[in-house]
Design a protein around this motif. Structure first.
Motif, PDB file in Angstrom:
ATOM      1  N   TYR A   3     -73.149  -3.247  46.796  1.00 17.39           N
ATOM      2  CA  TYR A   3     -74.449  -3.815  47.175  1.00 17.39           C
ATOM      3  C   TYR A   3     -75.111  -2.978  48.269  1.00 17.39           C
ATOM      4  O   TYR A   3     -74.482  -2.633  49.272  1.00 17.39           O
ATOM      5  CB  TYR A   3     -74.284  -5.251  47.675  1.00 17.39           C
ATOM      6  N   MET A  61     -79.002  -2.485  50.570  1.00 17.58           N
ATOM      7  CA  MET A  61     -80.056  -3.328  51.151  1.00 17.58           C
ATOM      8  C   MET A  61     -81.376  -3.268  50.370  1.00 17.58           C
ATOM      9  O   MET A  61     -82.069  -4.269  50.245  1.00 17.58           O
ATOM     10  CB  MET A  61     -80.313  -2.915  52.602  1.00 17.58           C
ATOM     11  N   THR A  62     -81.727  -2.076  49.847  1.00 17.98           N
ATOM     12  CA  THR A  62     -83.040  -1.919  49.225  1.00 17.98           C
ATOM     13  C   THR A  62     -82.950  -1.250  47.861  1.00 17.98           C
ATOM     14  O   THR A  62     -81.956  -0.594  47.539  1.00 17.98           O
ATOM     15  CB  THR A  62     -83.969  -1.067  50.114  1.00 17.98           C
ATOM     16  N   CYS A  63     -84.031  -1.379  47.089  1.00 17.61           N
ATOM     17  CA  CYS A  63     -84.128  -0.725  45.777  1.00 17.61           C
ATOM     18  C   CYS A  63     -84.097   0.790  45.935  1.00 17.61           C
ATOM     19  O   CYS A  63     -83.483   1.494  45.119  1.00 17.61           O
ATOM     20  CB  CYS A  63     -85.431  -1.126  45.080  1.00 17.61           C
ATOM     21  N   VAL A  71     -80.572   2.021  46.280  1.00 15.61           N
ATOM     22  CA  VAL A  71     -79.887   2.035  44.980  1.00 15.61           C
ATOM     23  C   VAL A  71     -80.320   3.251  44.163  1.00 15.61           C
ATOM     24  O   VAL A  71     -79.495   3.948  43.570  1.00 15.61           O
ATOM     25  CB  VAL A  71     -80.171   0.741  44.192  1.00 15.61           C
ATOM     26  N   HIS A 114     -81.628  -2.719  39.956  1.00 10.75           N
ATOM     27  CA  HIS A 114     -82.395  -3.380  41.018  1.00 10.75           C
ATOM     28  C   HIS A 114     -83.643  -4.021  40.436  1.00 10.75           C
ATOM     29  O   HIS A 114     -84.010  -3.792  39.278  1.00 10.75           O
ATOM     30  CB  HIS A 114     -82.735  -2.407  42.157  1.00 10.75           C
ATOM     31  N   CYS A 119     -76.208  -1.920  43.137  1.00 10.67           N
ATOM     32  CA  CYS A 119     -77.294  -2.886  42.976  1.00 10.67           C
ATOM     33  C   CYS A 119     -77.764  -3.483  44.296  1.00 10.67           C
ATOM     34  O   CYS A 119     -77.152  -3.299  45.347  1.00 10.67           O
ATOM     35  CB  CYS A 119     -76.841  -4.011  42.037  1.00 10.67           C
ATOM     36  N   THR A 120     -78.878  -4.212  44.192  1.00  7.66           N
ATOM     37  CA  THR A 120     -79.396  -5.006  45.294  1.00  7.66           C
ATOM     38  C   THR A 120     -78.980  -6.458  45.051  1.00  7.66           C
ATOM     39  O   THR A 120     -78.202  -6.742  44.142  1.00  7.66           O
ATOM     40  CB  THR A 120     -80.931  -4.912  45.350  1.00  7.66           C
ATOM     41  N   ASP A 121     -79.546  -7.370  45.812  1.00 10.57           N
ATOM     42  CA  ASP A 121     -79.191  -8.784  45.664  1.00 10.57           C
ATOM     43  C   ASP A 121     -79.736  -9.410  44.390  1.00 10.57           C
ATOM     44  O   ASP A 121     -79.532 -10.606  44.155  1.00 10.57           O
ATOM     45  CB  ASP A 121     -79.679  -9.576  46.885  1.00 10.57           C
ATOM     46  N   TYR A 165     -84.540   1.563  54.479  1.00  9.18           N
ATOM     47  CA  TYR A 165     -83.436   0.922  55.196  1.00  9.18           C
ATOM     48  C   TYR A 165     -83.875   0.480  56.588  1.00  9.18           C
ATOM     49  O   TYR A 165     -83.588  -0.644  57.017  1.00  9.18           O
ATOM     50  CB  TYR A 165     -82.249   1.887  55.300  1.00  9.18           C
TER      51      TYR A 165
END
Length: 591
Positions: free
Chosen positions: A284, A286-288, A291, A313, A338-340, A441
């Motif tokens: 994981y 933090m941002t697209c 990724v 993402h 990936c992101t969340d 970031y």
């Protein structure tokens, strides 16, 4: 199928069979459960299914990976079976989930059970598909059960007057806390306002927040609260506090934290991946943009040759997202970056390990991320990377009943930063993606919910830049004003970023055209700008005292920060994209 003698092996299951539940499930549902390999209930299924089948509203709080989807799909099908046969566009049930991937997964899980209802037509409503296609399909085939995301559901319900929700039997809100966190409150309120008050409602989540409590008061009638926690059996001298601490995560999950400086994070990541090559891992970020960057860089490293690395993402096209998820699901070993967007509800079989390269902005998401492994009683591990100044996060999580153990950094790590920089020099695409990841970031770090732990003003940009493999630090405001430390960054000597070419010839050709146009525009602007104005402005500035000039500069800095913050909010809401954000913040010129 899970045999009776397997119940002890799988701690996620109870000794209660689906056939033992009361009210009794229909034969067709029991047969569908048997064909799908389900015989014994998980605790959340054993507690929830009888309640919903008895027409009780429920607010379910259970650990991720505990079988919540079947806990609402089975009673929903049973309730619809008892209802009178619906007309073509009479909506009898709605299931709402926060993401397209989760909605699609629920639809697939529900399909074999819904197929036992000959007169119910299900419809999946998510973004990535043209609205007119959904509208046409509903008009031609009808829809009695809607499964989808809040935005698309609300859009369809507002456009189609023919959908009749007056006799709706059941509403399910899955990952209810995330629905509210993602800003869907307006759409949810709009949807619920169209529904009858005399209905069954179920709220399902791994974390019941205050917002969910408020939603349950508004949408549920005397709900039964179902709270299921993993039972952790410790030694006789284990304290009750230790046992409580483990209760928010699955019993088979082992969570560690690895503390290292930002410039050492990539090295430790490569070490973890190479030592676990045969395992299925989710990483994981933090941002697209992060990724995108690591998804492009990692496959180029010699240490990761032969690894299957798949990026995913929320800014990818829907077809690309579905392909990425499908590809990773089918792998026996591989890595998903990936992101969340892939943090909640997704049931990806065989995930062995979760690596949180960046801790989530929202601490509630931590549980959901690690919950992609150790599902349904299986074993799994998770590691979160922390900077030295973020150590307080460990105690913060322990207080929230998420225990972590320390993992020591590996000393046997080869240097990979020169290899990353070499890739950036060869291909402008890598160089640009690295800069975007770095800037995104910093912006995202400022938005941490736990700002008392993740203090952006203490970020060490020099070490962060080295950890990203940047050739030079971009002139973002934090660097220009020297407000954050750039110690530890060693720029690549004698390099002109403008001279780095795209490996893709068509992109390089377009870039050269853009440079010519930009240069011509600047020349034209210089011609139009009178020199007298420039001299007059300088004269005015010279007349000011040093104190006045500092005050003017501070005001300008504050305005710039405020402008960046407003743009960041627009980016998060999807009103502008990453490229537009880069242009407006002035970071594009640095690429």
């Amino acid at each position: 199928m899970v045999a009776a003698d397997d119940t002890n092996a799988n701690k996620a299951l109870t000794s209660t069979r689906f056939s033992d539940l009361n009210p009794k499930l229909s034969d067709s549902v029991l047969e569908a459960l048997t064909i799908s390999g389900f015989e014994f209930c998980t605790p959340v299924q054993a507690a929830t299914i009888p309640l919903l089948c008895s027409y009780k509203d429920v607010a379910v709080d259970a650990a991720t990976g505990s079988g919540k989807t079947l806990a609402f799909v089975v009673p929903l099908v049973e309730i619809l079976r008892r209802a009178p046969p619906p007309k073509l566009n009479q909506v009898m049930g709605i299931i709402i989930s926060p993401t397209r991937e989760l909605a699609s997964q629920i639809f697939k899980v529900a399909e074999p059970f819904i197929s036992t209802l000959s007169n119910v037509r299900p419809m999946l409503l998510v973004g990535g598909v043209e609205v007119k296609d959904d509208l046409r399909k509903i008009e031609e085939e009808g829809a009695n059960l809607l499964i989808g995301t809040p935005g698309r559901l609300n859009d369809i319900m507002e456009r189609l007057d023919m959908l009749d929700c007056r006799n709706l039997e059941i509403l399910i809100l899955d990952e209810a806390d995330r629905l509210l966190d993602m800003g869907f409150q307006k759409q949810l309120s709009s949807i619920i306002s169209c529904l009858p008050k005399l209905r069954r409602t179920g709220l399902f989540s791994a974390t019941q927040t205050e917002a969910v409590e408020e939603l349950s008061k508004a949408g549920l009638r005397n709900p039964v609260r179902v709270e299921v926690r993993a039972e952790v059996k410790g030694s006789k001298d284990s304290t009750s506090t230790q046992q409580i601490a483990s209760s928010r995560t699955p019993s088979g999950l082992h969570i560690e934290y690895l503390q290292c400086e930002a410039d050492k994070k990539p090295l430790q990541l490569i070490d973890l991946l190479t030592k676990n090559k045969a395992r299925k891992i989710i990483i994981y970020f933090m941002t697209c943009a992060c990724v995108d960057y690591w998804g492009a860089v990692l496959p180029l490293l010699s240490a990761l040759k032969g690894f299957s690395l798949i990026p995913l993402h929320g800014k990818m096209k829907q077809s690309a997202r579905e392909k990425a998820l499908s590809s990773f699901t089918s792998l026996s070993s591989g890595i998903l970056l990936c992101t969340d967007v892939a943090a909640r509800g997704l049931d990806i079989p065989g995930v062995d390990c979760i690596i949180q390269y960046d801790p989530p902005q929202d601490p509630n998401v931590f549980v959901h991320r690690v919950g992609r492994t150790a599902r349904m009683g299986r074993q799994g591990s998770a590691i979160v990377f922390l900077l030295p100044k973020e150590e307080a996060y460990v105690e913060f999580l322990r207080i929230r009943r998420i225990p972590l153990e320390e993992r020591k950094c590996s000393d046997e790590v080869p240097g990979i930063i020169p290899e990353i920089r070499a890739a950036a020099i060869k291909d402008r695409d890598i160089m640009e993606k690295g800069l975007r990841a770095f800037v995104s970031y910093i912006r995202a770090y400022k938005e941490h919910h736990c700002s008392f732990i993740f203090r952006w003003k203490e970020l060490e940009l020099g070490k962060l830049g080295m950890g990203c493999g940047l050739l030079q630090l971009p002139c973002v405001p934090e660097v220009k004003r020297h407000s954050l430390s750039i110690e530890g960054f060693v720029p690549v000597p004698d390099i002109n970023l403008e001279e780095i070419k795209f490996k893709d010839k068509s992109r390089e050709k377009q870039r050269k055209k853009n440079l010519v146009v930009r240069k011509a525009a600047k020349e034209e602007e210089k011609k139009k700008k009178p020199k007298a104005v420039s001299k007059a402005a300088s004269a005015v500035l010279r007349k000011k005292t040093a104190k006045q000039r500092r005050a003017t500069q501070s005001t300008d800095d504050a305005d710039e920060l405020e402008r960046d913050y407003r743009l960041l909010k627009k980016l998060k809401k999807g009103k502008i994209d990453e490229d537009e954000f880069s242009k407006l913040t002035g970071t594009e010129d640095l690429l």
